[in-house]
Scaffold this motif. Structure first.
Motif, PDB file in Angstrom:
ATOM      1  N   HIS A 109      -1.731  15.307   8.187  1.00 32.39           N
ATOM      2  CA  HIS A 109      -0.808  15.287   7.055  1.00 32.39           C
ATOM      3  C   HIS A 109      -0.630  13.840   6.638  1.00 32.39           C
ATOM      4  O   HIS A 109      -0.460  12.976   7.488  1.00 32.39           O
ATOM      5  N   VAL A 110      -0.644  13.584   5.350  1.00 30.01           N
ATOM      6  CA  VAL A 110      -0.384  12.229   4.889  1.00 30.01           C
ATOM      7  C   VAL A 110       1.021  12.169   4.297  1.00 30.01           C
ATOM      8  O   VAL A 110       1.365  12.974   3.412  1.00 30.01           O
ATOM      9  N   SER A 111       1.794  11.247   4.794  1.00 30.97           N
ATOM     10  CA  SER A 111       3.189  11.131   4.356  1.00 30.97           C
ATOM     11  C   SER A 111       3.284  10.539   2.950  1.00 30.97           C
ATOM     12  O   SER A 111       2.535   9.626   2.607  1.00 30.97           O
ATOM     13  N   LYS A 112       4.224  11.059   2.158  1.00 24.69           N
ATOM     14  CA  LYS A 112       4.445  10.476   0.831  1.00 24.69           C
ATOM     15  C   LYS A 112       5.845   9.860   0.730  1.00 24.69           C
ATOM     16  O   LYS A 112       6.324   9.557  -0.368  1.00 24.69           O
ATOM     17  N   LYS A 113       6.460   9.669   1.902  1.00 24.09           N
ATOM     18  CA  LYS A 113       7.847   9.190   1.939  1.00 24.09           C
ATOM     19  C   LYS A 113       8.037   7.813   1.316  1.00 24.09           C
ATOM     20  O   LYS A 113       9.025   7.555   0.649  1.00 24.09           O
ATOM     21  N   LYS A 114       7.057   6.919   1.588  1.00 18.78           N
ATOM     22  CA  LYS A 114       7.243   5.525   1.164  1.00 18.78           C
ATOM     23  C   LYS A 114       7.347   5.430  -0.368  1.00 18.78           C
ATOM     24  O   LYS A 114       8.190   4.717  -0.900  1.00 18.78           O
ATOM     25  N   LEU A 115       6.479   6.205  -1.052  1.00 21.63           N
ATOM     26  CA  LEU A 115       6.519   6.184  -2.520  1.00 21.63           C
ATOM     27  C   LEU A 115       7.774   6.902  -3.034  1.00 21.63           C
ATOM     28  O   LEU A 115       8.408   6.451  -3.990  1.00 21.63           O
ATOM     29  N   SER A 116       8.131   8.012  -2.378  1.00 24.71           N
ATOM     30  CA  SER A 116       9.349   8.744  -2.778  1.00 24.71           C
ATOM     31  C   SER A 116      10.563   7.827  -2.690  1.00 24.71           C
ATOM     32  O   SER A 116      11.434   7.844  -3.563  1.00 24.71           O
ATOM     33  N   ALA A 117      10.588   6.998  -1.644  1.00 23.61           N
ATOM     34  CA  ALA A 117      11.732   6.098  -1.451  1.00 23.61           C
ATOM     35  C   ALA A 117      11.837   5.076  -2.584  1.00 23.61           C
ATOM     36  O   ALA A 117      12.898   4.512  -2.826  1.00 23.61           O
ATOM     37  N   LYS A 118      10.715   4.862  -3.289  1.00 22.62           N
ATOM     38  CA  LYS A 118      10.739   3.932  -4.430  1.00 22.62           C
ATOM     39  C   LYS A 118      11.150   4.641  -5.715  1.00 22.62           C
ATOM     40  O   LYS A 118      11.187   4.045  -6.794  1.00 22.62           O
ATOM     41  N   GLY A 119      11.350   5.967  -5.623  1.00 22.71           N
ATOM     42  CA  GLY A 119      11.833   6.694  -6.798  1.00 22.71           C
ATOM     43  C   GLY A 119      10.783   7.561  -7.468  1.00 22.71           C
ATOM     44  O   GLY A 119      11.050   8.179  -8.498  1.00 22.71           O
ATOM     45  N   LEU A 120       9.585   7.621  -6.912  1.00 25.01           N
ATOM     46  CA  LEU A 120       8.568   8.503  -7.498  1.00 25.01           C
ATOM     47  C   LEU A 120       8.275   9.641  -6.539  1.00 25.01           C
ATOM     48  O   LEU A 120       7.558   9.475  -5.541  1.00 25.01           O
ATOM     49  N   TYR A 121       8.835  10.802  -6.845  1.00 22.14           N
ATOM     50  CA  TYR A 121       8.645  11.960  -5.983  1.00 22.14           C
ATOM     51  C   TYR A 121       7.639  12.901  -6.647  1.00 22.14           C
ATOM     52  O   TYR A 121       7.875  13.421  -7.739  1.00 22.14           O
ATOM     53  N   LEU A 122       6.512  13.115  -5.995  1.00 20.00           N
ATOM     54  CA  LEU A 122       5.458  13.965  -6.549  1.00 20.00           C
ATOM     55  C   LEU A 122       5.411  15.272  -5.756  1.00 20.00           C
ATOM     56  O   LEU A 122       5.486  15.242  -4.530  1.00 20.00           O
ATOM     57  N   ASN A 123       5.265  16.380  -6.453  1.00 17.46           N
ATOM     58  CA  ASN A 123       5.336  17.646  -5.714  1.00 17.46           C
ATOM     59  C   ASN A 123       4.568  18.782  -6.377  1.00 17.46           C
ATOM     60  O   ASN A 123       4.968  19.942  -6.282  1.00 17.46           O
ATOM     61  N   SER A 124       3.485  18.480  -7.068  1.00 16.81           N
ATOM     62  CA  SER A 124       2.742  19.573  -7.709  1.00 16.81           C
ATOM     63  C   SER A 124       2.162  20.504  -6.642  1.00 16.81           C
ATOM     64  O   SER A 124       1.721  20.044  -5.588  1.00 16.81           O
ATOM     65  N   ILE A 128       0.843  -1.197   0.000  1.00 11.34           N
ATOM     66  CA  ILE A 128       0.000   0.000   0.000  1.00 11.34           C
ATOM     67  C   ILE A 128       0.877   1.245   0.000  1.00 11.34           C
ATOM     68  O   ILE A 128       1.836   1.330   0.781  1.00 11.34           O
ATOM     69  N   TYR A 129       0.557   2.191  -0.863  1.00 16.67           N
ATOM     70  CA  TYR A 129       1.326   3.438  -0.933  1.00 16.67           C
ATOM     71  C   TYR A 129       0.390   4.647  -0.914  1.00 16.67           C
ATOM     72  O   TYR A 129      -0.598   4.671  -1.651  1.00 16.67           O
ATOM     73  N   ASN A 130       0.723   5.640  -0.099  1.00 17.98           N
ATOM     74  CA  ASN A 130       0.032   6.923  -0.186  1.00 17.98           C
ATOM     75  C   ASN A 130       0.523   7.651  -1.438  1.00 17.98           C
ATOM     76  O   ASN A 130       1.715   7.589  -1.760  1.00 17.98           O
ATOM     77  N   VAL A 131      -0.415   8.327  -2.100  1.00 17.04           N
ATOM     78  CA  VAL A 131      -0.032   9.095  -3.292  1.00 17.04           C
ATOM     79  C   VAL A 131      -0.575  10.510  -3.129  1.00 17.04           C
ATOM     80  O   VAL A 131      -1.783  10.740  -3.210  1.00 17.04           O
ATOM     81  N   VAL A 132       0.351  11.432  -2.863  1.00 13.93           N
ATOM     82  CA  VAL A 132      -0.041  12.789  -2.485  1.00 13.93           C
ATOM     83  C   VAL A 132       0.904  13.782  -3.162  1.00 13.93           C
ATOM     84  O   VAL A 132       2.111  13.571  -3.150  1.00 13.93           O
ATOM     85  N   SER A 133       0.341  14.835  -3.751  1.00 18.67           N
ATOM     86  CA  SER A 133       1.224  15.894  -4.273  1.00 18.67           C
ATOM     87  C   SER A 133       1.723  16.718  -3.092  1.00 18.67           C
ATOM     88  O   SER A 133       2.917  16.939  -2.936  1.00 18.67           O
ATOM     89  N   ASN A 134       0.763  17.189  -2.272  1.00 18.37           N
ATOM     90  CA  ASN A 134       1.113  17.956  -1.076  1.00 18.37           C
ATOM     91  C   ASN A 134      -0.074  18.033  -0.123  1.00 18.37           C
ATOM     92  O   ASN A 134      -1.212  17.813  -0.534  1.00 18.37           O
ATOM     93  N   ASN A 135       0.213  18.354   1.124  1.00 13.10           N
ATOM     94  CA  ASN A 135      -0.852  18.583   2.116  1.00 13.10           C
ATOM     95  C   ASN A 135      -1.076  20.091   2.245  1.00 13.10           C
ATOM     96  O   ASN A 135      -0.106  20.852   2.369  1.00 13.10           O
ATOM     97  N   TYR A 136      -2.327  20.503   2.194  1.00 16.25           N
ATOM     98  CA  TYR A 136      -2.648  21.933   2.334  1.00 16.25           C
ATOM     99  C   TYR A 136      -3.841  22.109   3.258  1.00 16.25           C
ATOM    100  O   TYR A 136      -4.677  21.200   3.373  1.00 16.25           O
TER     101      TYR A 136
END
Ligand code: NAD
Length: 308
Positions: A276-291, A236-244
Motif C-alpha cells: 500500500h502506498v500512503s497518501k497522507k503526506k500530500l493530504s496533510a498539505k490540503g490535497l486529498y485525492l480519492n477517486s 517528495i510526495y506520493n500521489v495516489v487515488s487509492n490502493n487496490y
C-alpha cells in the motif's frame, strides 16, 4: 504565468493540456514533444482559449530549450515510459530519460524556473505494509530500469539543494481516458483486453496484491493545486487515488462487462509483493485525492462501445 509542458502529447500531458483553461493562473503554455510516440492526433482540435503553442523538440539535445523565454514553470512529463519493456530497452531508456531530464534541470537552473518532476510509486519494492515517502532505504529498490531511472532523477534533484524550486511527485499507475491514452498500464490494458474479447493477463501471484492507482482527474487536481498554491517544497510526495488489488480492479470492470476471462503471465517485474502506498503526506498539505476509478474504467470501456 507561462508554463512549459514536456511530453505534452502523452497520456498525462494531453489530459493536462485539454483541461489547462481550468487553471486561471496559466496565461500561456509551450508544449514540447519529440512525437516519437507518434501521437500527432493529440494536437488536433485543442480549445483555442488554452493559448498554447507546440514545438517539436527532442530533449536529449541539450540545446532543445534554447530560446524559450519568460517561462515560470516546467511540468516535465517527457519520458520513455513502458516499465515492462524497459528491461529490453535499458540503454535507450537511460539515455533518453536522463539526458532529457538534464536538459530540463539545466534550463530551470539557468532561468530560475520552477519544476514539477514526476516519478513513480514503482520506486518502492516489496513490502507487506504501508510505504511512505520516509520509508527506510531498503524499501526503495525499484525492480525495473524505468523505475531505477526515476530514483536517479530524484537523487539528482535532492543533491541540487536550493539551486532549484521543485516538487517530485511519485504517481501511482494512471487510469483514465485522454487523447494520448496508452494501454500498457494495468487498468487501461485490462479494459482493452476485455473490449477485444481477450483474457485479462495477470502477473502470476499478483491477483490479490495491492498496488497504488491514480485517476487522470486526480493528476490534474495535483497540477492545479501545485500551481494555484505555489506548492514547491523541494520534497517528495506520493500521489495516489487509492490502493487496490488486481481482483478489485477486475470486479470494477465486471460492473460494465460481465464476461471476463483471466489468464496468468510471467513478467520480470512480477516479483514485487503486495504494498500500500500512503497518501497522507500530500493530504496533510490540503490535497486529498480519492477517486475510485469507476468513471475512468467506464470511460475507457466506452471508447470501444462500437466494436464487437
Ligand atoms: N502513466 C502512468 O501510469 C505513470 C505512472 C507514474 C509516473 N508516470 C510518469 O508521468 C510522465 C508522463 O507519463 P505518460 O503516461 O503521459 O507517458 P507517455 O509515454 O504517454 O508520454 C510521454 C511523452 O514524452 C514524449 N517524449 C519521450 N521522450 C522525449 C524526448 N526525448 N523529447 C521530447 N519528448 C519526449 C513522448 O513522445 C510521449 O508523447 C512520465 O514521466 C511517466 O514516467 C506515468
Amino acid at each position: 504565468m507561462n508554463i512549459l509542458i514536456t511530453g505534452a502529447c502523452g497520456h498525462i500531458g494531453s489530459y493536462l493540456v485539454e483541461n489547462l483553461h481550468k487553471i486561471k493562473k496559466v496565461k500561456k503554455a509551450f508544449l514540447i514533444d519529440n512525437l516519437e510516440s507518434n501521437r500527432l492526433d493529440t494536437l488536433f482540435n485543442y480549445k483555442k482559449k488554452n493559448k498554447i503553442e507546440f514545438f517539436k523538440r527532442d530533449l536529449t539535445d541539450p540545446k532543445s530549450l534554447k530560446g524559450f523565454k519568460n517561462i515560470n514553470l516546467v511540468i516535465h512529463l517527457a519520458s520513455m515510459t513502458n516499465a515492462a519493456k524497459s528491461f529490453k530497452l535499458r540503454k535507450e531508456m537511460y539515455s533518453n530519460n536522463l539526458n532529457s531530464f538534464k536538459t530540463v534541470i539545466n534550463f530551470c537552473k539557468k532561468n530560475r524556473v520552477k519544476l514539477i518532476h514526476v516519478s513513480t510509486t514503482s520506486v518502492y519494492t516489496k513490502n507487506t505494509s504501508l510505504v511512505d515517502e520516509n520509508c527506510e532505504k531498503k524499501y526503495l529498490k525499484p525492480q525495473s530500469p524505468y523505475a531505477k531511472i526515476k530514483l536517479i532523477e530524484e537523487k539528482i534533484l535532492k543533491n541540487l539543494g536550493k539551486k532549484l524550486k521543485y516538487n517530485t511527485f511519485r504517481l501511482g499507475t494512471i487510469a483514465g481516458v485522454s487523447k494520448g491514452i496508452r494501454f500498457h498500464t494495468a487498468v487501461n490494458n485490462f479494459c482493452l483486453s476485455v473490449a477485444l474479447g481477450e483474457s485479462i493477463k495477470v502477473y502470476k501471484t499478483a491477483l490479490h496484491q495491492f498496488r497504488p492507482y491514480l485517476s487522470l482527474g486526480d493528476v490534474f487536481k495535483l497540477f492545479k493545486f501545485t500551481i494555484e498554491k505555489n506548492f514547491y517544497e523541494n520534497d517528495i510526495y506520493n500521489v495516489v487515488s487509492n490502493n487496490y488489488t488486481v481482483y478489485e480492479i477486475i470486479k470494477k470492470i465486471r460492473k460494465y462487462r460481465k464476461n471476463i476471462k483471466i489468464s496468468n503471465v510471467y513478467s520480470p517485474i512480477m516479483n514485487h509483493l503486495s504494498y500500500h502506498v500512503s497518501k497522507k503526506k500530500l493530504s496533510a498539505k490540503g490535497l486529498y485525492l480519492n477517486s475510485n476509478l469507476d468513471r475512468d474504467i467506464a470511460n475507457t470501456l466506452n471508447l470501444f462501445k462500437n466494436i464487437k
